[in-house]
Design a protein around this motif. Structure first.
Motif, PDB file in Angstrom:
ATOM      1  N   LYS A  33       2.783  12.372  21.620  1.00  0.00           N
ATOM      2  CA  LYS A  33       1.261  13.588  22.567  1.00  0.00           C
ATOM      3  C   LYS A  33       1.060  13.099  23.507  1.00  0.00           C
ATOM      4  O   LYS A  33       1.102  11.791  23.454  1.00  0.00           O
ATOM      5  N   THR A  34       0.598  13.730  24.652  1.00  0.00           N
ATOM      6  CA  THR A  34       0.329  13.577  25.950  1.00  0.00           C
ATOM      7  C   THR A  34      -0.863  12.616  26.336  1.00  0.00           C
ATOM      8  O   THR A  34      -1.210  13.599  26.611  1.00  0.00           O
ATOM      9  N   VAL A  35      -0.838  11.833  26.921  1.00  0.00           N
ATOM     10  CA  VAL A  35      -2.346  11.073  27.599  1.00  0.00           C
ATOM     11  C   VAL A  35      -2.327  11.118  28.700  1.00  0.00           C
ATOM     12  O   VAL A  35      -2.493   9.941  28.796  1.00  0.00           O
ATOM     13  N   THR A  36      -3.282  11.795  28.919  1.00  0.00           N
ATOM     14  CA  THR A  36      -3.502  10.799  30.595  1.00  0.00           C
ATOM     15  C   THR A  36      -4.182  10.370  30.738  1.00  0.00           C
ATOM     16  O   THR A  36      -5.690   9.819  29.519  1.00  0.00           O
ATOM     17  N   LEU A  37      -3.801   9.268  32.045  1.00  0.00           N
ATOM     18  CA  LEU A  37      -4.753   8.475  31.875  1.00  0.00           C
ATOM     19  C   LEU A  37      -5.223   8.248  33.420  1.00  0.00           C
ATOM     20  O   LEU A  37      -6.961   7.871  33.406  1.00  0.00           O
ATOM     21  N   GLU A  38      -4.523   7.948  34.568  1.00  0.00           N
ATOM     22  CA  GLU A  38      -4.961   8.681  35.469  1.00  0.00           C
ATOM     23  C   GLU A  38      -6.011   7.205  36.326  1.00  0.00           C
ATOM     24  O   GLU A  38      -6.800   7.631  36.493  1.00  0.00           O
ATOM     25  N   GLN A  39      -5.296   5.782  35.428  1.00  0.00           N
ATOM     26  CA  GLN A  39      -6.137   4.403  35.890  1.00  0.00           C
ATOM     27  C   GLN A  39      -5.582   3.735  37.394  1.00  0.00           C
ATOM     28  O   GLN A  39      -3.699   4.198  36.865  1.00  0.00           O
ATOM     29  N   LYS A  40      -6.271   2.825  38.077  1.00  0.00           N
ATOM     30  CA  LYS A  40      -4.730   2.437  38.213  1.00  0.00           C
ATOM     31  C   LYS A  40      -4.532   1.097  37.769  1.00  0.00           C
ATOM     32  O   LYS A  40      -4.319   0.225  36.502  1.00  0.00           O
ATOM     33  N   VAL A  41      -3.020   0.795  37.730  1.00  0.00           N
ATOM     34  CA  VAL A  41      -2.618  -0.038  36.526  1.00  0.00           C
ATOM     35  C   VAL A  41      -3.249  -2.061  37.015  1.00  0.00           C
ATOM     36  O   VAL A  41      -3.232  -2.487  36.217  1.00  0.00           O
TER      37      VAL A  41
ATOM     38  N   LEU B  10      -0.316  -3.824  32.783  1.00  0.00           N
ATOM     39  CA  LEU B  10       0.368  -2.464  31.979  1.00  0.00           C
ATOM     40  C   LEU B  10      -0.248  -2.903  30.985  1.00  0.00           C
ATOM     41  O   LEU B  10      -0.500  -1.659  30.022  1.00  0.00           O
ATOM     42  N   LEU B  31       4.202   6.555  35.953  1.00  0.00           N
ATOM     43  CA  LEU B  31       3.644   6.068  37.232  1.00  0.00           C
ATOM     44  C   LEU B  31       4.033   6.148  38.317  1.00  0.00           C
ATOM     45  O   LEU B  31       4.669   6.846  38.416  1.00  0.00           O
ATOM     46  N   SER B  37       2.870  -0.314  48.278  1.00  0.00           N
ATOM     47  CA  SER B  37       1.509  -1.685  46.912  1.00  0.00           C
ATOM     48  C   SER B  37       2.255  -2.325  47.543  1.00  0.00           C
ATOM     49  O   SER B  37       1.037  -3.018  46.469  1.00  0.00           O
ATOM     50  N   VAL B  39       4.367  -3.986  45.232  1.00  0.00           N
ATOM     51  CA  VAL B  39       4.831  -3.987  44.152  1.00  0.00           C
ATOM     52  C   VAL B  39       6.719  -3.699  44.465  1.00  0.00           C
ATOM     53  O   VAL B  39       6.625  -2.123  44.685  1.00  0.00           O
ATOM     54  N   PHE B 105      -0.965   1.872  43.165  1.00  0.00           N
ATOM     55  CA  PHE B 105      -0.102   2.188  41.942  1.00  0.00           C
ATOM     56  C   PHE B 105      -0.403   1.980  40.619  1.00  0.00           C
ATOM     57  O   PHE B 105      -1.584   2.242  40.623  1.00  0.00           O
ATOM     58  N   LEU B 106      -0.872   3.493  39.704  1.00  0.00           N
ATOM     59  CA  LEU B 106      -1.800   3.983  38.702  1.00  0.00           C
ATOM     60  C   LEU B 106      -0.503   4.283  37.443  1.00  0.00           C
ATOM     61  O   LEU B 106       0.948   4.936  37.913  1.00  0.00           O
ATOM     62  N   VAL B 107      -0.922   4.214  36.498  1.00  0.00           N
ATOM     63  CA  VAL B 107      -0.260   4.778  35.489  1.00  0.00           C
ATOM     64  C   VAL B 107      -1.206   6.199  35.579  1.00  0.00           C
ATOM     65  O   VAL B 107      -2.384   5.909  35.253  1.00  0.00           O
ATOM     66  N   LYS B 108      -0.611   7.640  35.613  1.00  0.00           N
ATOM     67  CA  LYS B 108      -1.047   8.567  35.197  1.00  0.00           C
ATOM     68  C   LYS B 108      -1.240   9.251  34.015  1.00  0.00           C
ATOM     69  O   LYS B 108      -2.340   9.873  33.468  1.00  0.00           O
ATOM     70  N   SER B 109      -0.085   8.818  33.185  1.00  0.00           N
ATOM     71  CA  SER B 109      -0.069   8.950  31.547  1.00  0.00           C
ATOM     72  C   SER B 109       0.437   8.478  30.913  1.00  0.00           C
ATOM     73  O   SER B 109       1.609   7.756  31.154  1.00  0.00           O
ATOM     74  N   VAL B 110       0.781   8.649  29.568  1.00  0.00           N
ATOM     75  CA  VAL B 110       1.533   8.102  28.732  1.00  0.00           C
ATOM     76  C   VAL B 110       2.268   9.082  27.218  1.00  0.00           C
ATOM     77  O   VAL B 110       1.113  10.206  26.664  1.00  0.00           O
ATOM     78  N   GLU B 111       2.800   8.911  26.520  1.00  0.00           N
ATOM     79  CA  GLU B 111       3.559   9.194  25.603  1.00  0.00           C
ATOM     80  C   GLU B 111       3.114   8.961  24.697  1.00  0.00           C
ATOM     81  O   GLU B 111       4.105   7.870  24.746  1.00  0.00           O
TER      82      GLU B 111
END
Lengths: 246, 117
Positions: A33-41, B10, B31, B37, B39, B105-111
């Protein structure tokens, strides 16, 4: 195996094979499942930074994050600055180094509250460290906070501390072309201070060339040239600081 | 090398997201990494497996999209992607530009791998 997310808690789903210590077999009863986060690391750091910025703004304190290579003259510039402002503008200093409190010792007794952060293994200050230090170092009436970052031109640029802005230092022995070699710092610093100008002649250091490199990475950048050692150019720097808090 | 502390950050962020979804493990992480950035991509890719070891991110693939530096021209009011480190408008060559992109420097999504009910 995964204590935090508990992903290994169903042991029947988790087999360990030789040479494959963390390999999950979820077979056909799992899906992705892909979950959108759109967060800064750096979201956690940035939250601390925002809180720091608000804390400083409430008290009317201008905070300057000083970033440059080791040995470029941050501490001497601060020593001379604190001496000149002593009794006129209430200053505070947070200074970061991997080890020792030598900088804090050099900066002590000049009218400013000084706090040393030893980062030990880390190459930069982060907003969490600053958050812990602010209430102690910023006494009532403080107008200017100098944050002397760990000597490093790369890593500190990635970490917002909640400062008002960054100032980069570049000393003449480092060469004229440092701005184009380390553009991230020189493109994002509000002001660039060229230090150790007393050595420029001996080093055949080319001021117009350096200014041109600065303008390439940050068109319109504001620069100062000074020598904290001889005092040349210090008046303009001190006037600039006085204007900041008006 | 600050990339290791970034990788640890992260890992903690993604662990929270994985736990919230009841995930078995993290398959991949997307990402966005800006050119400015601060990085270093290769250092980050090197540090990530070390930070992920022993967590549900172990073995996860990093999918990194690099974001170029972009500027907005105050003269012709257009956006462009200059060849760094020279920050100029590539349309009219004005140096009166504002840096508007490349610091991300963004985490867009995770699978995530989720167990079937």
């Amino acid at each position: 195996m995964c204590l935090t997310c508990g992903c290994g808690e169903a042991n029947e789903h988790h087999h360990t094979h030789e040479g494959d210590a963390h390999h999950h077999h979820h077979d056909d009863h799992a899906h992705t499942k892909t979950v959108t986060l759109e967060q800064k690391v750096l979201a956690e750091n940035d939250t601390y930074a925002q809180n720091n910025r608000a804390w400083l703004a409430e008290r009317g304190i201008v905070a300057i994050n000083l970033i440059s290579a080791p040995g470029s003259g941050k501490t001497l510039l601060l020593e001379k600055t604190l001496e000149a402002l002593n009794g006129k503008i209430k200053c505070a200093v947070i200074t970061g180094d991997q080890q020792t409190d030598r900088d804090a010792q050099r900066l002590a007794g000049k009218g400013a509250k000084v706090h040393q952060i030893e980062t030990i293994s880390s190459c930069h200050l982060d907003a969490h460290q600053i958050a812990h230090t602010l209430p102690e170092v910023c006494e009532d009436g403080t107008k200017l906070l100098f944050i002397e970052n760990v000597g490093n031109m790369v890593c500190p640029t990635a970490f917002d501390l909640g400062e008002s802005f960054k100032i980069a230092l570049l000393s003449t022995p480092e060469g004229e072309d440092k701005p184009i070699k380390y553009p991230v710092l020189f493109a994002t610093a509000k002001t660039i201070v060229l230090t150790k100008m007393d050595l420029a002649a001996a080093l055949e250091w080319d001021l117009p060339a350096c200014r041109q490199y600065v303008q390439q990475v940050q068109p319109g950048a504001y620069t100062f040239e000074l020598s904290a050692k001889t005092g040349a150019g210090m008046d303009a720097w001190l006037d600039y600081l006085k204007r900041l808090i008006q | 090398m600050h990339e290791l502390s970034l990788a640890q950050g992260l890992v903690e962020q993604v662990q929270q997201a994985a736990a919230a979804e009841g995930a078995l493990r993290v398959v991949s992480i997307s990402l966005e990494l800006g050119q400015y950035s601060g990085v270093e991509r290769e250092a980050f890719e090197f540090a990530f497996p070390l930070a992920a070891e022993g967590t549900c991110l172990a073995g996860a693939e990093l999918v990194i999209r690099e974001i170029p530096v972009s500027v907005l021209c105050n003269t012709c009011h257009r956006e462009s992607n200059p060849v760094i480190p020279l920050l100029i408008c590539t349309h009219c060559e004005s140096t009166d530009v504002k840096l508007i992109g490349g610091r991300e420097f963004l985490v867009k999504s995770v699978e995530l791998e989720i167990e079937e009910e």
